[in-house]
Design a protein around this motif. Structure first.
Motif, short mmCIF file in Angstrom:
data_model
loop_
_atom_site.label_atom_id
_atom_site.label_comp_id
_atom_site.label_asym_id
_atom_site.label_seq_id
_atom_site.Cartn_x
_atom_site.Cartn_y
_atom_site.Cartn_z
N THR A 263 -13.64 8.31 -11.18
CA THR A 263 -14.51 7.86 -12.41
C THR A 263 -14.93 6.69 -12.10
OG1 THR A 263 -12.52 7.05 -13.19
CG2 THR A 263 -12.99 9.18 -14.03
N PRO A 264 -16.31 6.41 -12.61
CA PRO A 264 -17.19 5.44 -12.07
C PRO A 264 -16.56 4.16 -12.96
CG PRO A 264 -18.50 6.90 -13.63
CD PRO A 264 -17.30 7.49 -13.41
N PRO A 265 -17.12 2.74 -12.78
CA PRO A 265 -16.66 1.80 -13.51
C PRO A 265 -17.14 1.92 -15.01
CG PRO A 265 -17.67 1.20 -11.42
CD PRO A 265 -17.88 2.42 -11.50
N ALA B 182 -13.98 -4.72 -5.28
CA ALA B 182 -13.19 -4.62 -6.44
C ALA B 182 -13.61 -4.26 -7.37
CB ALA B 182 -11.79 -5.39 -6.39
N VAL B 183 -14.71 -5.00 -7.96
CA VAL B 183 -15.27 -5.12 -9.33
C VAL B 183 -16.47 -3.85 -9.37
CG1 VAL B 183 -16.83 -6.13 -10.80
CG2 VAL B 183 -14.93 -7.45 -9.69
N MET B 184 -16.84 -3.65 -8.08
CA MET B 184 -17.81 -2.45 -7.86
C MET B 184 -17.21 -1.27 -8.03
SD MET B 184 -20.72 -2.17 -4.89
CE MET B 184 -19.38 -1.47 -3.85
N THR B 185 -16.00 -1.18 -7.46
CA THR B 185 -15.63 0.49 -7.43
C THR B 185 -14.47 0.50 -8.40
OG1 THR B 185 -13.98 -0.37 -5.81
CG2 THR B 185 -15.81 0.68 -4.82
N GLN B 186 -14.03 -0.65 -9.19
CA GLN B 186 -12.71 -0.60 -10.06
C GLN B 186 -11.79 0.57 -9.78
OE1 GLN B 186 -14.41 -0.69 -14.16
NE2 GLN B 186 -13.08 0.73 -14.73
N THR B 187 -11.08 0.28 -8.64
CA THR B 187 -9.98 1.11 -8.23
C THR B 187 -8.85 -0.03 -8.07
OG1 THR B 187 -10.80 0.94 -6.00
CG2 THR B 187 -11.31 3.09 -7.21
N LEU B 188 -7.56 0.57 -8.34
CA LEU B 188 -6.26 -0.11 -8.07
C LEU B 188 -6.23 -0.39 -6.71
CD1 LEU B 188 -3.75 -1.45 -9.06
CD2 LEU B 188 -2.73 0.89 -9.18
N PRO B 189 -6.22 0.32 -5.49
CA PRO B 189 -6.13 0.06 -4.25
C PRO B 189 -6.99 -1.01 -3.49
CG PRO B 189 -6.21 2.58 -4.37
CD PRO B 189 -6.57 1.82 -5.57
N VAL B 190 -8.09 -1.04 -4.14
CA VAL B 190 -9.12 -2.40 -3.76
C VAL B 190 -8.66 -3.51 -4.35
CG1 VAL B 190 -11.36 -3.08 -3.63
CG2 VAL B 190 -11.13 -0.60 -3.48
N GLY B 191 -8.36 -3.46 -5.81
CA GLY B 191 -7.84 -4.70 -6.36
C GLY B 191 -6.54 -5.30 -5.51
N ILE B 192 -5.50 -4.44 -5.14
CA ILE B 192 -4.30 -4.80 -4.52
C ILE B 192 -4.59 -5.44 -3.10
CG2 ILE B 192 -2.20 -4.16 -3.52
CD1 ILE B 192 -1.90 -2.12 -5.61
N PHE B 193 -5.72 -4.74 -2.40
CA PHE B 193 -6.15 -5.23 -1.15
C PHE B 193 -6.89 -6.62 -1.19
CE2 PHE B 193 -9.15 -5.52 2.46
CZ PHE B 193 -8.26 -5.14 3.44
N ALA B 194 -7.68 -6.62 -2.14
CA ALA B 194 -8.34 -7.94 -2.52
C ALA B 194 -7.32 -9.14 -2.62
CB ALA B 194 -9.55 -7.86 -3.44
N PHE B 195 -6.32 -8.68 -3.67
CA PHE B 195 -5.51 -9.86 -3.80
C PHE B 195 -4.64 -10.50 -2.70
CE2 PHE B 195 -0.96 -10.65 -5.00
CZ PHE B 195 -1.05 -11.96 -5.84
N LEU B 196 -4.19 -9.39 -1.61
CA LEU B 196 -3.48 -9.70 -0.82
C LEU B 196 -4.39 -10.35 0.30
CD1 LEU B 196 -1.74 -6.55 0.18
CD2 LEU B 196 -0.94 -8.40 -0.80
N MET B 197 -5.79 -10.02 0.48
CA MET B 197 -6.47 -10.73 1.24
C MET B 197 -6.84 -12.10 0.88
SD MET B 197 -7.44 -8.83 3.71
CE MET B 197 -8.84 -9.67 4.52
N VAL B 198 -6.84 -12.51 -0.44
CA VAL B 198 -6.93 -13.96 -0.84
C VAL B 198 -5.66 -14.53 -0.56
CG1 VAL B 198 -6.97 -15.51 -3.15
CG2 VAL B 198 -8.32 -13.22 -3.06
#
Length: 355
Positions: free
Chosen positions: A233-235, A306-322
């Motif tokens: 589902t899109p954002p 993460a904002v563009m795709t609005q998916t949980l896996p990208v959010g977790i990955f972005a958090f770990l990258m930070v």
């Protein structure tokens, strides 16, 4: 007339000329030394070169492994490693870790052997670092995997998704945009590895490459599976959310590239080392605020994605990258403070004002 009387005396002169008798060659009072005092032959001075002996001990048992003898003072630690490799072929230079003390840091290959000497015998401790790979191989392998893996999910292989669902469900434009942005990110990394970053021939353990590949490849599979799923589902806010996030992603990618180019030029320009200064390029102005703007842009790219795709896996990955980037930035910031204190002391490490 010149007469060679003896090779020990030299040449003698007789005052008699033609027509006058010579009373006797042996008359000393009629002989005059014409050649003066004899000079002793020059003494050849041989330059003495001090050679070192490098004793290599096992770091655990303290047992002697070998002695590398006749090491010139101008030799580096890498030269010693090559000679050690000839004596012990099973340990090639990149696999050898040498320490001056058992609990001390590993010495760099560029260290001059004379700087370690207290006497003519130098004792070093050996550690087997395990199988090694070059940094170029490390990054090319780490970044090629996510690029190919994401494309496999993007084409929706029948072995991954249900074939009937894949043909029925319409792909939202953000799915194509996400594929473009993800591929752009890793293609940039690959090109910079080949043409921008300069590696001094260093190596890293093979296990580090395996861990890095497991992290990036595993997360890419998880991210790509969700974004390219037929039921994705899109954002929530549609184009109002996707467009600004995509623009921010592209700006961060451009900024990351220009910062990496500036850092590569600064490290290999051949001039006196100094901290990079902002140029006419607006993307380099971040140097005014932080000491590691490349990490700032990298984090910005993944948050935007993460904002563009609005998916949980990208959010977790972005958090770990930070978290990871902040740790690397803090470590580099401390090194910069030692080398460029006046230029760096008022800057943050990665995020302006915060840290």
């Amino acid at each position: 007339m010149w007469i060679n009387k003896s090779h020990n005396i030299g040449l003698i002169a007789c005052p008699h000329v033609q027509g006058f008798p010579i009373s006797g060659v042996g008359d000393r009072d009629e002989l005059v030394l014409a050649a003066g005092h004899l000079k002793s032959p020059p003494v050849l001075k041989h330059s003495k070169i001090t050679y070192f002996e490098v004793e290599i001990l096992d770091v655990q048992s303290k047992k002697q492994i070998c002695i590398v003898d006749k090491v010139p003072p101008s030799s580096t630690l890498l030269d010693v490693k090559h000679k050690f490799h000839k004596a012990c072929p099973q340990w090639y230079p990149s696999r050898v870790g040498l320490q001056l003390e058992r609990n001390g840091p590993y010495l760099k290959d560029s260290v001059n052997i004379q700087s370690l000497a207290v006497s003519s015998i130098i004792t070093l401790y050996f550690t087997d670092l395990g199988q090694q790979v070059g940094w170029t191989t490390f990054f090319l392998t780490e970044y090629t995997g996510p690029l190919l893996i994401y494309l496999l999910f993007y084409i929706r292989l029948s072995t991954i998704y249900d074939e009937m669902e894949s043909t029925k469900n319409f792909r939202h434009p953000v799915v194509h945009l996400a594929c473009f942005c993800h591929c752009l990110h890793y293609i940039r990394h690959l090109l910079e590895t080949l043409f921008v970053h300069k590696f001094s021939g260093g190596h890293t353990p093979l296990k580090n490459m395996i861990k890095g590949c497991a992290f990036y490849w595993g997360f890419t599979s998880w991210i790509a599976y969700y974004i390219n799923h037929p039921r994705y589902t899109p954002p929530s806010f549609g184009h109002r959310q996707v467009s600004p996030a995509a623009l921010a992603f592209l700006m961060c990618e451009a900024g990351n590239h220009f910062i990496n180019v500036a850092l590569a030029h600064q490290n290999h320009s051949g001039s006196k080392a100094c901290f990079p200064s902002p140029t006419y390029n607006p993307f380099t102005w971040l140097f005014l605020l932080v000491s590691c703007p490349n990490y700032t842009y990298e984090v910005g790219s993944w948050i935007s994605f993460a904002v563009m795709t609005q998916t949980l896996p990208v959010g977790i990955f972005a958090f770990l990258m930070v978290i990871q980037m902040s740790l690397w930035a803090q470590k580099k910031h401390k090194l910069y403070l030692k080398r460029f204190y006046p230029e760096v002391r008022r800057k943050a490490a990665m995020i302006p004002i915060i840290f």
